[in-house]
Design a protein around this motif. Structure first.
Motif, PDB file in Angstrom:
ATOM      1  N   ARG A 184       0.726  -5.639   0.981  1.00 54.04           N
ATOM      2  CA  ARG A 184       1.041  -6.867   0.188  1.00 54.04           C
ATOM      3  C   ARG A 184       0.627  -8.149   1.069  1.00 54.04           C
ATOM      4  NH1 ARG A 184       6.674  -5.383  -2.600  1.00 54.04           N
ATOM      5  NH2 ARG A 184       7.259  -5.543  -0.490  1.00 54.04           N
TER       6      ARG A 184
ATOM      7  N   LEU B 280       9.387   7.296  10.018  1.00 52.55           N
ATOM      8  CA  LEU B 280       9.980   6.060  10.244  1.00 52.55           C
ATOM      9  C   LEU B 280       8.959   5.176  11.238  1.00 52.55           C
ATOM     10  CD1 LEU B 280      13.576   7.110  11.122  1.00 52.55           C
ATOM     11  CD2 LEU B 280      12.743   5.906   9.143  1.00 52.55           C
ATOM     12  N   ALA B 281       9.201   3.929  11.156  1.00 50.55           N
ATOM     13  CA  ALA B 281       8.460   2.921  12.173  1.00 50.55           C
ATOM     14  C   ALA B 281       8.722   3.243  13.493  1.00 50.55           C
ATOM     15  CB  ALA B 281       8.744   1.569  11.888  1.00 50.55           C
TER      16      ALA B 281
ATOM     17  N   SER C  72       9.209  -8.926   2.873  1.00 48.65           N
ATOM     18  CA  SER C  72       7.909  -9.084   2.178  1.00 48.65           C
ATOM     19  C   SER C  72       7.964 -10.438   1.330  1.00 48.65           C
ATOM     20  CB  SER C  72       7.485  -8.073   1.436  1.00 48.65           C
ATOM     21  OG  SER C  72       8.030  -7.013   1.347  1.00 48.65           O
TER      22      SER C  72
ATOM     23  N   SER D 133       2.242   1.375   3.887  1.00 53.31           N
ATOM     24  CA  SER D 133       3.577   0.481   3.782  1.00 53.31           C
ATOM     25  C   SER D 133       3.309  -0.632   3.061  1.00 53.31           C
ATOM     26  CB  SER D 133       4.235  -0.066   5.093  1.00 53.31           C
ATOM     27  OG  SER D 133       3.492  -1.002   5.701  1.00 53.31           O
ATOM     28  N   ARG D 134       4.625  -1.407   2.393  1.00 58.82           N
ATOM     29  CA  ARG D 134       4.440  -2.530   1.942  1.00 58.82           C
ATOM     30  C   ARG D 134       3.668  -3.828   2.676  1.00 58.82           C
ATOM     31  NH1 ARG D 134       9.640  -0.005   1.429  1.00 58.82           N
ATOM     32  NH2 ARG D 134      11.035  -0.732  -0.209  1.00 58.82           N
TER      33      ARG D 134
ATOM     34  N   LEU E 160       2.626  -1.904   9.584  1.00 59.01           N
ATOM     35  CA  LEU E 160       2.834  -0.414   9.565  1.00 59.01           C
ATOM     36  C   LEU E 160       2.154   0.369   8.454  1.00 59.01           C
ATOM     37  CD1 LEU E 160       4.818   1.656  10.744  1.00 59.01           C
ATOM     38  CD2 LEU E 160       6.241   1.427   8.683  1.00 59.01           C
TER      39      LEU E 160
ATOM     40  N   GLY F 179      13.378  -3.719  12.711  1.00 57.10           N
ATOM     41  CA  GLY F 179      12.074  -2.893  12.960  1.00 57.10           C
ATOM     42  C   GLY F 179      11.572  -2.411  11.618  1.00 57.10           C
TER      43      GLY F 179
ATOM     44  N   GLU G  40      12.073  -6.030  -4.931  1.00 58.26           N
ATOM     45  CA  GLU G  40      12.911  -5.376  -3.925  1.00 58.26           C
ATOM     46  C   GLU G  40      14.357  -5.378  -4.207  1.00 58.26           C
ATOM     47  OE1 GLU G  40      11.898  -3.772  -1.004  1.00 58.26           O
ATOM     48  OE2 GLU G  40       9.673  -4.078  -1.609  1.00 58.26           O
TER      49      GLU G  40
HETATM   50  N1  LIG Z   1      12.816  -5.022   1.656  1.00 60.87           N
HETATM   51  C1  LIG Z   1      11.852  -4.941   2.915  1.00 60.87           C
HETATM   52  C2  LIG Z   1      11.624  -3.520   3.132  1.00 60.87           C
HETATM   53  C3  LIG Z   1      10.931  -3.108   4.418  1.00 60.87           C
HETATM   54  C4  LIG Z   1      10.692  -1.840   4.636  1.00 60.87           C
HETATM   55  O1  LIG Z   1      11.676  -1.000   4.492  1.00 60.87           O
HETATM   56  N2  LIG Z   1       9.770  -1.123   5.221  1.00 60.87           N
HETATM   57  C5  LIG Z   1       9.286   0.001   5.327  1.00 60.87           C
HETATM   58  C6  LIG Z   1       7.856   0.159   5.140  1.00 60.87           C
HETATM   59  S1  LIG Z   1       7.279   0.221   3.369  1.00 60.87           S
HETATM   60  C7  LIG Z   1       9.501   0.317   6.653  1.00 60.87           C
HETATM   61  O2  LIG Z   1       9.536  -0.498   7.649  1.00 60.87           O
HETATM   62  N3  LIG Z   1       9.986   1.802   7.089  1.00 60.87           N
HETATM   63  C8  LIG Z   1       9.933   2.281   8.422  1.00 60.87           C
HETATM   64  C9  LIG Z   1      11.356   2.553   8.760  1.00 60.87           C
HETATM   65  O3  LIG Z   1      12.198   2.367   7.938  1.00 60.87           O
HETATM   66  O4  LIG Z   1      11.451   2.763   9.912  1.00 60.87           O
HETATM   67  C10 LIG Z   1      10.481  -5.655   2.679  1.00 60.87           C
HETATM   68  O5  LIG Z   1      10.265  -5.757   1.367  1.00 60.87           O
HETATM   69  O6  LIG Z   1       9.981  -6.339   3.452  1.00 60.87           O
END
Ligand SMILES: N[C@@H](CCC(=O)N[C@@H](CS)C(=O)NCC(=O)O)C(=O)O
Length: 218
Positions: free
Chosen positions: A14, A39-40, A66, A10-11, A7, A51, A101
């Motif tokens: 990493r 949002l995704a 992650s 975003s994270r 995405l 998602g 996290e």
């Molecule tokens: N703790 C999860 C968090 C995943 C997360 O919330 N990712 C965000 C991006 S930084 C996301 O997908 N956001 C889009 C959404 O919530 O629709 C991880 O570290 O993988």
């Protein structure tokens, strides 16, 4: 072949950084955030029910979250790289893998929600709502984030990387939160900004940005 469902902003950066450090081949599948909600897109739910990004598919196996992805990649493909060798540094590495996290990001996300709440309020209501939100932040996220900053400042005074003298998956896992801290907290000690610059200077990190795009933090 590892497929990274990435995405933008975003994270997930990493995971790209880790794969670049290990010089592993991978396929990138890109997703864009909704312009308004951030949002995704629903398509990511076809890969994993939540998602969220990052999520990878490695030889047909879906791995999400992650920290779990980083651990999976070094376990299956790392040949001991990016994992500290001493027991003490491994213990520190494990700590940061969970802390990023589990403890730090929730405070940063809460601060982000407070800021978004203030910005979303109609002009007439802005002053009282902003006052209320600031009062809540002053009793919750603000002192918590100050404690986190002091804690990380002390840690970075003791070693170059968070789990010892060498870069490890702990630093990769912490990078997103450290960038957020450096950009969202007004008074960041130089230890944190120098650490973030050390990350940005790594050629593998720059290749990750070239392929995945910038990590503009919310
Ligand atoms: N703790 C999860 C968090 C995943 C997360 O919330 N990712 C965000 C991006 S930084 C996301 O997908 N956001 C889009 C959404 O919530 O629709 C991880 O570290 O993988």
């Amino acid at each position: 072949m590892i497929v990274v469902h990435h995405l933008n902003r975003s994270r997930s950066t990493r995971v790209l950084w880790l794969l670049e450090e290990l010089e592993l081949p991978y396929e990138l599948v890109r997703y864009d955030r909704d312009k308004h909600t951030k949002l995704a897109p629903p398509a990511l739910k076809r890969i994993h029910p939540l998602g969220k990004s990052p999520v990878i598919v490695d030889d047909g196996v879906v791995v999400a979250e992650s920290g779990a992805i980083l651990e999976h990649v070094v376990e299956v493909h790392g040949h001991g790289r990016l994992v500290p060798t001493s027991i003490e540094d491994r213990r520190r590495c494990r700590y940061y893998m969970h802390y990023a996290e589990g403890s730090l990001m929730p405070q940063l996300v809460m601060k982000y929600i407070f800021q978004q709440t203030k910005a979303a309020v109609p002009a007439l209501m802005r002053l009282p709502v902003a006052g209320l939100v600031d009062a809540i932040a002053a009793r919750t996220t603000d002192p918590n984030l100050r404690a986190h900053v002091t804690f990380l400042d002390d840690a970075l005074k003791q070693s170059t990387w968070l789990a010892g003298a060498e870069l490890s998956i702990a630093d990769i896992q912490m990078s997103y939160a450290m960038e957020a801290l450096a950009s969202r907290t007004t008074q960041v000690p130089s230890s944190i900004s120098v650490y973030v610059k050390r990350i940005h200077d790594r050629p593998a990190y720059q290749r990750a940005l070239d392929k995945g795009g910038p990590v503009t933090l919310p």
